[in-house]
Design an enzyme around this catalytic site. Structure first.
Site, PDB file in Angstrom:
ATOM      1  N   THR A 388       0.877  -1.159   0.000  1.00  0.00           N
ATOM      2  CA  THR A 388       0.000   0.000   0.000  1.00  0.00           C
ATOM      3  C   THR A 388       0.918   1.212   0.000  1.00  0.00           C
ATOM      4  O   THR A 388       2.135   1.072   0.083  1.00  0.00           O
ATOM      5  CB  THR A 388      -0.910  -0.037   1.248  1.00  0.00           C
ATOM      6  N   THR A 406      -4.038   1.897  -2.538  1.00  0.00           N
ATOM      7  CA  THR A 406      -3.490   0.549  -2.671  1.00  0.00           C
ATOM      8  C   THR A 406      -4.025  -0.161  -3.901  1.00  0.00           C
ATOM      9  O   THR A 406      -5.055   0.223  -4.458  1.00  0.00           O
ATOM     10  CB  THR A 406      -3.839  -0.279  -1.410  1.00  0.00           C
ATOM     11  N   ASN A 408      -3.538  -3.618  -3.281  1.00  0.00           N
ATOM     12  CA  ASN A 408      -3.499  -4.804  -2.428  1.00  0.00           C
ATOM     13  C   ASN A 408      -2.152  -5.511  -2.539  1.00  0.00           C
ATOM     14  O   ASN A 408      -1.186  -5.052  -1.968  1.00  0.00           O
ATOM     15  CB  ASN A 408      -4.677  -5.747  -2.693  1.00  0.00           C
ATOM     16  N   GLU A 427      -8.302  -6.705  -4.877  1.00  0.00           N
ATOM     17  CA  GLU A 427      -8.987  -6.451  -3.608  1.00  0.00           C
ATOM     18  C   GLU A 427     -10.076  -7.459  -3.281  1.00  0.00           C
ATOM     19  O   GLU A 427     -10.559  -7.497  -2.147  1.00  0.00           O
ATOM     20  CB  GLU A 427      -9.596  -5.042  -3.604  1.00  0.00           C
ATOM     21  N   ASP A 430      -9.621  -9.301  -0.185  1.00  0.00           N
ATOM     22  CA  ASP A 430      -9.873  -8.697   1.124  1.00  0.00           C
ATOM     23  C   ASP A 430     -11.275  -8.983   1.654  1.00  0.00           C
ATOM     24  O   ASP A 430     -11.593  -8.627   2.791  1.00  0.00           O
ATOM     25  CB  ASP A 430      -9.661  -7.177   1.061  1.00  0.00           C
ATOM     26  N   SER A 459     -10.988  -2.781   5.036  1.00  0.00           N
ATOM     27  CA  SER A 459      -9.618  -2.304   4.847  1.00  0.00           C
ATOM     28  C   SER A 459      -8.998  -1.976   6.194  1.00  0.00           C
ATOM     29  O   SER A 459      -9.696  -1.719   7.173  1.00  0.00           O
ATOM     30  CB  SER A 459      -9.631  -1.052   3.967  1.00  0.00           C
ATOM     31  N   SER A 460      -7.658  -1.958   6.221  1.00  0.00           N
ATOM     32  CA  SER A 460      -6.928  -1.509   7.411  1.00  0.00           C
ATOM     33  C   SER A 460      -6.346  -0.112   7.240  1.00  0.00           C
ATOM     34  O   SER A 460      -5.709   0.400   8.168  1.00  0.00           O
ATOM     35  CB  SER A 460      -5.788  -2.486   7.727  1.00  0.00           C
ATOM     36  N   GLY A 479       1.032  -1.167   5.117  1.00  0.00           N
ATOM     37  CA  GLY A 479       1.440  -2.256   5.985  1.00  0.00           C
ATOM     38  C   GLY A 479       0.383  -3.289   6.297  1.00  0.00           C
ATOM     39  O   GLY A 479       0.509  -4.025   7.265  1.00  0.00           O
ATOM     40  N   GLY A 480      -0.721  -3.373   5.520  1.00  0.00           N
ATOM     41  CA  GLY A 480      -1.736  -4.378   5.783  1.00  0.00           C
ATOM     42  C   GLY A 480      -2.339  -4.202   7.165  1.00  0.00           C
ATOM     43  O   GLY A 480      -2.561  -3.086   7.630  1.00  0.00           O
TER      44      GLY A 480
END
Length: 593
Positions: A388, A406, A408, A427, A430, A459-460, A479-480
């Site tokens: 990302t 992002t 992904n 994505e 996700d 999403s994070s 960083g996920g």
């Protein structure tokens, strides 16, 4: 839209936690719920602009637009589009993102949700094998991995609703970079090598990345003429230039040629969503951050409000780290079960971000001993991909933007529809494509995050503002799932008074409930601290630990931070020292007429 949870439902969420054993611990006064003390000073202007970005060419694009008379939002469009050219490994027009914006004159904060959406043909059954298991190849690679992109619509929306300049002016630097090229850097070369097998399946991708007959090599000039033409269409025709007309037909034809089922309605029906940001108080700071479908803002609110019960600066490092880890554990447990796209499922935001709910969680923390994750009921939680990108901007007038975007995975799905230059995301991975069954990254989810036509995956990404009477900070990182804990540690650093560069350089550690381990970067814990954490019952997974054979990555993320110290009217930018092409710059800039 966000709905208020009925009182009975609030009680059902809170009661099980309050019935857990309460341990001897420091006092834990409930934080004030008054929205914080960080009120804006509308008359004050920094008189300079700052941009912190992971690639210096994108930083230059932002300043070029500011020097043309643009504001922070025009610069955000320019930086975002430039990153779509120079960082295909992390983001692009084929992906999506979140734009957290602040207008200084009005004091208004807005969250622009440009998360990708599931195409109409996508459903969970499509991604399962005959024996009911998740088919990870379909979820990660090629046409069925790709959700409908949101970033082009966001660039149009932000320019038209918040910028000063025509979209064409803000996109001009990106068009030039795509047409004339830029030098390949080490991370781009390494990333291509890691995804080469997938990317070279597709003729449109080969035409871009093997245009000279060989994969990209460090130092070579990388040109993307098809992407330049796509950006020109977007500049000329706005939304219709990407989502309707000739380019949309090429995108659909490219997906269908590889077996996918995108339709004209999927593209033409895409819309960004403007949402009210989450805001809460942390020890005198007003924190403004991402609402669902980001899980990051809710988790950040939980963690900081749990930790607000202690004066962390007065604690020894082992106790402070232990309490921070325990706050992470509890926030990630809730993330798994309650969060999803608020347009499709009810998300109990008011409960999960309440300081009273945080107080209940705080009461379950034993300062002397780690809480085994299996004592917090549930099933394992996700570990998401890390690729990302993020940038932070404050302009000379005090407008600000925190943007995380992002595709992904490294290079997304690997698929470029021929003639478009647009590398599509993956994505769909996700979503919770198989409830209770992990994908390739260990992601587990449930019905709240199940795929539906037009739905956004969880999403994070956690773009965040922190506001006090004296200082304003803009921060975020890739960083996920680790984004959330990296932003937490960055926010704690801001609250401790660290400057922007020190915040970007902070060592990082992470706990996400399941698996019940604490991972950390190289050097994040010295031997004494690691021993004390293990004595409290934490299982550590460190790069220095060669016995387990499962050490975590040596470094994580790419924090980009801008801080405005309003006492001396000084701007400072901080870019992650882990990144070799980053750039944080402060430059004089004219204020608005």
């Amino acid at each position: 839209m966000t709905r208020l949870l009925p009182r009975s439902a609030f009680a059902r969420l809170l009661l099980p936690l309050l019935l857990l054993p309460a341990f001897a611990m420091p006092a834990f006064a409930v934080p004030a719920a008054d929205g914080g003390t960080g009120r804006e000073a509308p008359a004050q202007r920094p008189g300079q602009a700052a941009i912190a970005r992971a690639h210096r060419l994108a930083t230059d694009a932002g300043f070029e637009v500011l020097e043309r008379g643009g504001n922070a939002f025009d610069a955000a469009v320019a930086v975002s589009a430039a990153l779509s050219v120079v960082e295909p490994i992390s983001s692009g027009l084929g992906g999506g993102g979140f734009f957290l914006l602040h207008q200084q004159d009005s004091g208004r904060d807005v969250f622009v949700d440009a998360r990708e959406t599931a195409p109409a043909a996508a459903n969970a059954d499509r991604y399962r094998t005959a024996d009911g298991k998740l088919d990870s190849a379909l979820a990660e690679d090629g046409p069925w991995a790709a959700a409908i992109p949101g970033l082009p619509a966001a660039l149009v929306h932000v320019a038209e609703n918040y910028g000063r300049l025509p979209l064409a002016e803000s996109l001009a630097p990106a068009i030039r970079l795509a047409r004339d090229g830029f030098p390949v850097y080490a991370r781009l070369e390494r990333g291509y090598a890691a995804r080469r097998e997938v990317m070279e399946r597709f003729p449109g991708t080969r035409a871009v990345f093997l245009a000279g007959g060989q994969p990209p090599k460090q130092g070579q000039l990388f040109r993307q003429p098809d992407l330049a033409r796509t950006l020109e269409l977007l500049a000329k025709d706005g939304f219709d230039g990407f989502y309707r007309g000739p380019l949309a037909k090429k995108l659909i034809a490219g997906v269908r040629a590889e077996g996918g089922r995108w339709t004209t309605d999927d593209l033409a029906g895409y819309r960004v969503r403007e949402r009210e940001p989450l805001r809460f108080d942390y020890r005198g700071w007003e924190v403004v951050t991402a609402p669902p479908p980001s899980s990051g803002g809710v988790a950040l609110a939980q963690m900081l409000q749990i930790l607000a019960g202690w004066d962390l600066a007065k604690l020894d490092p082992a106790l402070r780290t232990h309490l921070t880890i325990e706050s992470m554990r509890r926030a990630f447990r809730d993330r798994t079960f309650y969060l999803g796209d608020p347009d499709f499922v009810h998300v109990p935001v008011e409960v999960l971000t309440s300081p009273y709910y945080a107080a209940g969680l705080r009461a379950t923390i034993n300062p002397e001993k780690a809480t085994p994750s299996d004592m917090l009921p549930g099933l394992p939680t996700p570990l998401e991909d890390e690729e990302t990108t993020h940038f932070s901007i404050i302009d000379a007038d005090g407008n600000r933007a925190a943007v995380t975007q992002t595709v992904n995975l490294l290079f997304g799905s690997g698929l470029v529809p021929p003639g478009t230059g647009v590398l599509l995301n993956n994505e769909m991975d996700d979503f919770a494509l198989q409830p209770g069954q992990p994908n390739a990254f260990g992601v587990m989810g449930f019905e709240a995050n199940a795929p539906e036509p037009g739905k956004r995956p969880l999403s994070s990404m956690t773009p965040t503002f922190m506001v006090s009477p004296d200082r304003i900070a803009v921060l975020g990182t890739p960083g996920g799932s680790r984004i959330i804990t990296m932003v937490l540690l960055g926010a704690l650093g801001v609250a401790d008074g660290l400057d922007a560069q020190a915040v970007a350089a902070l060592p990082r550690y992470h706990q996400q409930w399941m698996p019940d381990v604490v991972s950390a970067e190289s050097g994040a814990f010295d031997a004494d601290l690691a021993a004390k954490l293990r004595a409290k019952g934490h299982t550590l997974r460190l790069p220095e630990d060669s016995v387990s054979g499962r050490a975590s990555s040596h470094t994580w993320g790419n924090m980009q931070t801008v801080v405005w110290d309003r006492r001396g009217n000084v701007l400072e930018g901080g870019t992650d020292p882990r990144n070799d092409v980053g750039s944080a710059q402060v430059r004089a800039a004219a204020t608005a007429p």
